[in-house]
Scaffold this motif. Sequence first.
Motif, mmCIF file in Angstrom:
data_model
loop_
_atom_site.group_PDB
_atom_site.id
_atom_site.type_symbol
_atom_site.label_atom_id
_atom_site.label_comp_id
_atom_site.label_asym_id
_atom_site.label_seq_id
_atom_site.Cartn_x
_atom_site.Cartn_y
_atom_site.Cartn_z
ATOM 1 N N PHE A 329 -1.633 -9.366 1.401
ATOM 2 C CA PHE A 329 -1.411 -8.075 2.043
ATOM 3 C C PHE A 329 -0.594 -7.221 1.080
ATOM 4 O O PHE A 329 0.478 -7.628 0.627
ATOM 5 C CB PHE A 329 -0.676 -8.246 3.374
ATOM 6 C CG PHE A 329 -1.557 -8.725 4.495
ATOM 7 C CD1 PHE A 329 -1.968 -7.856 5.491
ATOM 8 C CD2 PHE A 329 -1.984 -10.047 4.560
ATOM 9 C CE1 PHE A 329 -2.794 -8.281 6.527
ATOM 10 C CE2 PHE A 329 -2.798 -10.494 5.583
ATOM 11 C CZ PHE A 329 -3.203 -9.604 6.576
ATOM 12 N N LEU A 330 -1.122 -6.041 0.758
ATOM 13 C CA LEU A 330 -0.525 -5.180 -0.246
ATOM 14 C C LEU A 330 0.084 -3.931 0.390
ATOM 15 O O LEU A 330 -0.438 -3.413 1.388
ATOM 16 C CB LEU A 330 -1.573 -4.748 -1.274
ATOM 17 C CG LEU A 330 -2.385 -5.855 -1.950
ATOM 18 C CD1 LEU A 330 -3.397 -5.243 -2.907
ATOM 19 C CD2 LEU A 330 -1.469 -6.837 -2.668
ATOM 20 N N VAL A 331 1.153 -3.456 -0.224
ATOM 21 C CA VAL A 331 1.781 -2.193 0.177
ATOM 22 C C VAL A 331 1.480 -1.183 -0.925
ATOM 23 O O VAL A 331 2.016 -1.268 -2.029
ATOM 24 C CB VAL A 331 3.304 -2.355 0.360
ATOM 25 C CG1 VAL A 331 3.928 -1.028 0.791
ATOM 26 C CG2 VAL A 331 3.609 -3.443 1.384
ATOM 27 N N SER A 332 0.609 -0.236 -0.635
ATOM 28 C CA SER A 332 0.237 0.760 -1.630
ATOM 29 C C SER A 332 1.293 1.859 -1.693
ATOM 30 O O SER A 332 2.132 1.986 -0.788
ATOM 31 C CB SER A 332 -1.121 1.369 -1.286
ATOM 32 O OG SER A 332 -0.985 2.369 -0.289
ATOM 33 N N PRO A 333 1.270 2.690 -2.734
ATOM 34 C CA PRO A 333 2.198 3.829 -2.779
ATOM 35 C C PRO A 333 2.025 4.783 -1.608
ATOM 36 O O PRO A 333 2.962 5.500 -1.248
ATOM 37 C CB PRO A 333 1.836 4.507 -4.109
ATOM 38 C CG PRO A 333 1.199 3.444 -4.932
ATOM 39 C CD PRO A 333 0.472 2.568 -3.962
#
Length: 541
Positions: A329-333
């Motif tokens: 699970f990624l947190v994008s800008p």
Amino acid sequence: GGVAKEERYHWPLAAAGERALIARAVGGCGAHNAMLYVRALPSDFLAWNATGGGDGAEDPWSYDRMLPLYMELETYEDADAGGRAVAAATPWYRGAAGPMVTAAQPPHVDRVAPLFMASCEAAGLAAVADGFNLPNRGKRAGCGYYQFNIRDGVRDGAAAAVLAPAILGEKKLPNLEVITGATVGRVLMRKKEGRAAIATGVEYFDRHDKTLKSVRLVTGTDTHVVLAGGAIMTPQILANSGIHEHGEMAQVPGVGKDLQDHPAIGIKFRLAPHLAATAPSTYALTDQIREYARAVEARRRRRKEGGGDAAPPPPLGIFGSPGLSAGSFLVSPYAAHEPPPHTNEPDLQVTAFPRVTEPHLEGTVGAVDFEEMLITIALLRPEARHVVGLNTDPDVPFHARYPSVDVAPGRAKYLTDRDEERLAWGLEEVRRIARQPPLSDSIAGETSPGADVTGDALNTFVREKSTVNSHWVGSCRMGPPDDAGAVVDAHLRVRGTEGLRIVDASVIPHIPNGNVHSTVCAVAARGVDIMLGREEMTMPK
């Protein structure tokens, strides 16, 4: 999987111009999904705000009310349990005696997953515990192994785990009848002057003898018609019943609107020869099928006999798994600009497939390529909203009126610009992960979209190749009394009607952070509590 390739198990529907994988089976999407078990985050329920109470603390759909339902539905089994739950290994927020098994570890770890995990950590991602299901939003971002609804190597969907025992097992209910081969056309409504329209029964088409039949409610009793057709079919049934924006039974403008999904895009890599050579041959697969059958039987026997001190059963192998193990699970800008309560939460879900088999992606239905691997990126906080295209053709019988999934009025494309930019960022982030060893040593190049596709060309690739994910929710969403777009209230009662409720994915007002199946099951359990007056449920201490 195999069910996803069988047209007879799906409604003949289109979404954004492509085939929509909407299960036509008892148990809904639990009959054909990837069996991933990912709960909604606490902030998801806060955003639902079904009663308009602001912070949601006293909301009947708050996280404190929903967590016990996740737990009641689940038996959390550690990989070392050998077919039985181990109480000492069960975290306080997991269930130990529910009808559906959640395997704490993948039944089989595929050949790519450890490489993917190591490269994610080399790229700076944290390793996440407990299948991304820790009850804290700050603990979801990172990489980890998924958890699955698999019992003894076999899919453990809601139909098998919850409904089957009530029909065939020791818990058989004398007042329950399941009618198969039936397509519900409409809810039978009666309208009297000065009163809301009252649901009196349902009409359905019996596909066995090709006749229309009906089931009527007993008058004078506290009974309801409860729709559970899913986020695509339930709005169509309402429209057939005279309940929609211009309905003759009830005018409910929100029917079929606010439809949400987790749109996805895929990136493919050619496996290096040393890894491609590990793909099983036809002969090896035949042997594995035999070993799998023996392993399933040994586990079932051990469970039935109580386990005891017997030796652990043999491994299930690849056939005891959905064919994938790991993700991130990624947190994008872009997540920094999300409004509360979703600010800086994971907004992209990445899943690593050791081969190209994802049925949603173009050209992969029925295909299995052991020389390529696939990584998908799903957008968890889409800006785009869609509509269910309601079929109101008077020349078509109710039971044969199939809806479609359409782009919302005023939009020319399926995704917004921001949605496309987020998915493009996700593709670049996956490329960055793939450049880290050991994954970089195990791939021989990017085959789609191709390493030279960057910038505006990458955005174009996302626009043209992104696909639906069939995580549909929101088309009959719940909301407070002043929400003109809501279709049901916090007690799941359809506006402008009496005796009619909806208990399915369509009532979820904001799509959860991750796969939706576990939350849809929890919504169903919450609906039961509400209808039976069991509303005071709180988080365990």
